[in-house]
Design a protein around this motif. Structure first.
Motif, PDB file in Angstrom:
ATOM      1  N   THR A 131      -3.797  10.086 -11.618  1.00  0.00           N
ATOM      2  CA  THR A 131      -3.365   9.861 -10.230  1.00  0.00           C
ATOM      3  C   THR A 131      -4.175   8.748  -9.589  1.00  0.00           C
ATOM      4  O   THR A 131      -3.627   7.925  -8.846  1.00  0.00           O
ATOM      5  CB  THR A 131      -3.511  11.157  -9.419  1.00  0.00           C
ATOM      6  OG1 THR A 131      -2.685  12.178 -10.008  1.00  0.00           O
ATOM      7  CG2 THR A 131      -3.095  10.945  -7.974  1.00  0.00           C
ATOM      8  N   VAL A 253      -1.177  12.044   1.037  1.00  0.00           N
ATOM      9  CA  VAL A 253      -0.088  13.002   0.853  1.00  0.00           C
ATOM     10  C   VAL A 253       0.552  12.826  -0.516  1.00  0.00           C
ATOM     11  O   VAL A 253       0.745  13.802  -1.261  1.00  0.00           O
ATOM     12  CB  VAL A 253       0.964  12.842   1.967  1.00  0.00           C
ATOM     13  CG1 VAL A 253       2.199  13.670   1.650  1.00  0.00           C
ATOM     14  CG2 VAL A 253       0.377  13.268   3.306  1.00  0.00           C
ATOM     15  N   TYR A 254       0.880  11.593  -0.879  1.00  0.00           N
ATOM     16  CA  TYR A 254       1.563  11.385  -2.151  1.00  0.00           C
ATOM     17  C   TYR A 254       0.642  11.679  -3.324  1.00  0.00           C
ATOM     18  O   TYR A 254       1.105  12.109  -4.381  1.00  0.00           O
ATOM     19  CB  TYR A 254       2.110   9.968  -2.244  1.00  0.00           C
ATOM     20  CG  TYR A 254       3.111   9.825  -3.361  1.00  0.00           C
ATOM     21  CD1 TYR A 254       4.421  10.265  -3.190  1.00  0.00           C
ATOM     22  CD2 TYR A 254       2.751   9.297  -4.585  1.00  0.00           C
ATOM     23  CE1 TYR A 254       5.345  10.162  -4.213  1.00  0.00           C
ATOM     24  CE2 TYR A 254       3.663   9.189  -5.619  1.00  0.00           C
ATOM     25  CZ  TYR A 254       4.958   9.625  -5.428  1.00  0.00           C
ATOM     26  OH  TYR A 254       5.859   9.540  -6.453  1.00  0.00           O
ATOM     27  N   SER A 255      -0.661  11.464  -3.144  1.00  0.00           N
ATOM     28  CA  SER A 255      -1.602  11.777  -4.225  1.00  0.00           C
ATOM     29  C   SER A 255      -1.589  13.259  -4.541  1.00  0.00           C
ATOM     30  O   SER A 255      -1.602  13.660  -5.721  1.00  0.00           O
ATOM     31  CB  SER A 255      -3.016  11.332  -3.839  1.00  0.00           C
ATOM     32  OG  SER A 255      -3.086   9.933  -3.685  1.00  0.00           O
ATOM     33  N   THR A 256      -1.574  14.099  -3.502  1.00  0.00           N
ATOM     34  CA  THR A 256      -1.566  15.549  -3.735  1.00  0.00           C
ATOM     35  C   THR A 256      -0.267  16.004  -4.393  1.00  0.00           C
ATOM     36  O   THR A 256      -0.240  17.041  -5.057  1.00  0.00           O
ATOM     37  CB  THR A 256      -1.747  16.309  -2.413  1.00  0.00           C
ATOM     38  OG1 THR A 256      -0.694  15.960  -1.491  1.00  0.00           O
ATOM     39  CG2 THR A 256      -3.086  15.971  -1.780  1.00  0.00           C
ATOM     40  N   LEU A 257       0.798  15.244  -4.218  1.00  0.00           N
ATOM     41  CA  LEU A 257       2.071  15.585  -4.859  1.00  0.00           C
ATOM     42  C   LEU A 257       2.201  14.964  -6.245  1.00  0.00           C
ATOM     43  O   LEU A 257       3.000  15.433  -7.062  1.00  0.00           O
ATOM     44  CB  LEU A 257       3.238  15.133  -3.979  1.00  0.00           C
ATOM     45  CG  LEU A 257       3.312  15.772  -2.594  1.00  0.00           C
ATOM     46  CD1 LEU A 257       4.452  15.165  -1.782  1.00  0.00           C
ATOM     47  CD2 LEU A 257       3.477  17.283  -2.692  1.00  0.00           C
ATOM     48  N   PHE A 315      -0.785  22.797  -5.541  1.00  0.00           N
ATOM     49  CA  PHE A 315      -0.840  21.387  -5.147  1.00  0.00           C
ATOM     50  C   PHE A 315       0.352  21.009  -4.277  1.00  0.00           C
ATOM     51  O   PHE A 315       0.203  20.282  -3.284  1.00  0.00           O
ATOM     52  CB  PHE A 315      -0.888  20.496  -6.390  1.00  0.00           C
ATOM     53  CG  PHE A 315      -2.268  20.201  -6.886  1.00  0.00           C
ATOM     54  CD1 PHE A 315      -3.104  19.349  -6.192  1.00  0.00           C
ATOM     55  CD2 PHE A 315      -2.733  20.781  -8.051  1.00  0.00           C
ATOM     56  CE1 PHE A 315      -4.388  19.067  -6.647  1.00  0.00           C
ATOM     57  CE2 PHE A 315      -4.011  20.513  -8.521  1.00  0.00           C
ATOM     58  CZ  PHE A 315      -4.841  19.658  -7.818  1.00  0.00           C
ATOM     59  N   ASN A 316       1.539  21.485  -4.638  1.00  0.00           N
ATOM     60  CA  ASN A 316       2.731  21.141  -3.864  1.00  0.00           C
ATOM     61  C   ASN A 316       2.687  21.756  -2.458  1.00  0.00           C
ATOM     62  O   ASN A 316       3.054  21.106  -1.475  1.00  0.00           O
ATOM     63  CB  ASN A 316       3.983  21.614  -4.597  1.00  0.00           C
ATOM     64  CG  ASN A 316       4.322  20.733  -5.780  1.00  0.00           C
ATOM     65  OD1 ASN A 316       4.071  19.530  -5.766  1.00  0.00           O
ATOM     66  ND2 ASN A 316       4.882  21.314  -6.823  1.00  0.00           N
ATOM     67  N   GLY A 319       0.145  19.802  -0.513  1.00  0.00           N
ATOM     68  CA  GLY A 319       0.666  18.478  -0.191  1.00  0.00           C
ATOM     69  C   GLY A 319       1.683  18.515   0.930  1.00  0.00           C
ATOM     70  O   GLY A 319       1.675  17.658   1.819  1.00  0.00           O
ATOM     71  N   ASP A 320       2.574  19.524   0.928  1.00  0.00           N
ATOM     72  CA  ASP A 320       3.548  19.647   2.016  1.00  0.00           C
ATOM     73  C   ASP A 320       2.858  19.906   3.348  1.00  0.00           C
ATOM     74  O   ASP A 320       3.221  19.330   4.380  1.00  0.00           O
ATOM     75  CB  ASP A 320       4.527  20.788   1.706  1.00  0.00           C
ATOM     76  CG  ASP A 320       5.490  20.432   0.585  1.00  0.00           C
ATOM     77  OD1 ASP A 320       5.654  19.225   0.324  1.00  0.00           O
ATOM     78  OD2 ASP A 320       6.062  21.352  -0.024  1.00  0.00           O
ATOM     79  N   LEU A 322      -0.238  19.106   4.147  1.00  0.00           N
ATOM     80  CA  LEU A 322      -0.976  17.901   4.527  1.00  0.00           C
ATOM     81  C   LEU A 322      -0.048  16.857   5.121  1.00  0.00           C
ATOM     82  O   LEU A 322      -0.388  16.186   6.098  1.00  0.00           O
ATOM     83  CB  LEU A 322      -1.697  17.343   3.302  1.00  0.00           C
ATOM     84  CG  LEU A 322      -2.619  16.144   3.531  1.00  0.00           C
ATOM     85  CD1 LEU A 322      -3.754  16.516   4.466  1.00  0.00           C
ATOM     86  CD2 LEU A 322      -3.184  15.644   2.201  1.00  0.00           C
ATOM     87  N   ARG A 323       1.138  16.731   4.557  1.00  0.00           N
ATOM     88  CA  ARG A 323       2.127  15.786   5.105  1.00  0.00           C
ATOM     89  C   ARG A 323       2.500  16.165   6.530  1.00  0.00           C
ATOM     90  O   ARG A 323       2.560  15.302   7.416  1.00  0.00           O
ATOM     91  CB  ARG A 323       3.371  15.778   4.226  1.00  0.00           C
ATOM     92  CG  ARG A 323       4.492  14.860   4.728  1.00  0.00           C
ATOM     93  CD  ARG A 323       5.722  15.049   3.891  1.00  0.00           C
ATOM     94  NE  ARG A 323       6.156  16.443   3.919  1.00  0.00           N
ATOM     95  CZ  ARG A 323       6.989  16.980   3.030  1.00  0.00           C
ATOM     96  NH1 ARG A 323       7.451  16.267   2.045  1.00  0.00           N
ATOM     97  NH2 ARG A 323       7.329  18.253   3.134  1.00  0.00           N
TER      98      ARG A 323
END
Length: 332
Positions: A131, A253-257, A315-316, A319-320, A322-323
């Protein structure tokens, strides 16, 4: 003398502190990071996912200590736990006991708990490093394409299209399958891990590159960028000091996804036998070995499957959340 305000609910609801407590607009004096943390902290689902991610990172970092306290060496064969006639674990539930928390593997008798813990090191290491490679490349290429536009944007966009159309899985299988024993100062498992990180990270950067490009296209026409240009700021200064700080939120955000996607890809390669070589423990490799025993020793498949499922789900979820926390347009 002014007339009193007619506020429904009385003076108590009209008090400024009451307004702030009800999720109002009084966020003055707080940084954007503090506001995002307050919003994230209210999301119990995201915080649960984040707590599980931290737990898995802790397990990966301190795997030797955890196994030393609660398990056995991950590659140690424990033949005394195996029925010599059937090759299956002795006892119920695949040999689960106080000494073997998740039971043992058929035939070898290796401790499943220890191999799950050590497998977390491989999955988390490859997931995070791949990542990091994708984020660095995607951010650089995306911000350059979005800021300069023109033929630069066209060239980078076509390059993204090529990478997105590339048969990554087939290429990874072909490349890993013909690896030498040593190269670039690395050998054996270290070399395979480095190649996996490079393949997964290098070929996945267009996903985040497109997001960064789109964000940069909207930011480059903003007033603060025009002000920097009018003051004679260089392009490099604008990219580093004006645009990049405003891209931190989508990058995070995209990193966590992207991390769980990379974990799944590593597991898929190990499942197909072209990832990290045995006897090194990996979740995908354990699933591959468990295929022959799914009917007689289901826990052998259940443990690595749940490890992958729960880690990716955590993680998902994080990530959601955090977004939502970093997006000012969402409701608190």
């Amino acid at each position: 003398m002014t007339a009193p305000l007619d506020v429904p609910g009385g003076a108590e609801e009209a008090h400024p502190d009451a307004v702030a407590q009800k999720g109002g607009v009084r966020d003055r004096g707080r940084s954007l990071g503090q506001i995002a943390w307050m919003r994230l902290r209210k999301d119990k689902v995201a915080m649960t996912g984040g707590a599980f991610v931290v737990l898995m990172a802790f397990v990966a970092l301190f795997a030797p200590v955890i196994v030393g306290l609660f398990g056995h060496p991950p590659n140690q064969w424990n033949r005394e736990m195996i029925d010599p006639a059937l090759g299956m674990p002795l006892g119920g539930m695949g040999g689960m006991s106080g000494d073997y928390l998740f039971g043992v593997e058929p035939v070898t008798g290796r401790d499943v708990f220890s191999r799950i813990v050590y497998g977390a090191r491989i999955s988390m290491l490859i997931g995070f490093l791949a990542t990091l490679v994708s984020v660095v490349l995607g951010t650089i290429m995306g911000i350059i394409a979005g800021y300069f536009g023109g033929w630069v944007d066209a060239a980078i966009s076509r390059l993204m299209d090529i990478f997105l159309a590339f048969p990554l899985l087939l290429f990874a299988m072909a490349l890993v399958g013909v690896l030498p024993d040593a190269a670039f100062g690395l050998q054996d498992q270290a070399l395979r891990i480095a190649i996996l990180v490079f393949i997964i990270g290098f070929f996945n950067w267009p996903y985040i590159g497109r997001i960064i490009r789109g964000q940069t296209l909207s930011l480059r026409e903003r007033e603060f960028v025009e002000a920097s240009r009018s003051l004679g700021a260089s392009n490099l200064y604008i990219l580093r000091k004006e645009l990049l700080p405003n891209l931190v939120a989508p990058i995070l955000v995209y990193s966590t996804l992207l991390i769980p996607t990379n974990i799944l890809f590593e597991a898929a390669l190990s499942f197909l036998g072209v990832g990290v070589e045995p006897p090194t423990a990996t979740w995908g490799g354990m699933l591959s070995e468990a295929v022959d025993y799914y009917d007689s020793a289901p826990n052998f498949m259940l443990a690595p499957g749940l490890a992958i499922f729960l880690t990716v789900l955590a993680f998902n979820l994080f990530g959601d959340g955090l977004r939502d926390a970093l997006d000012p347009r969402t409701q608190s």
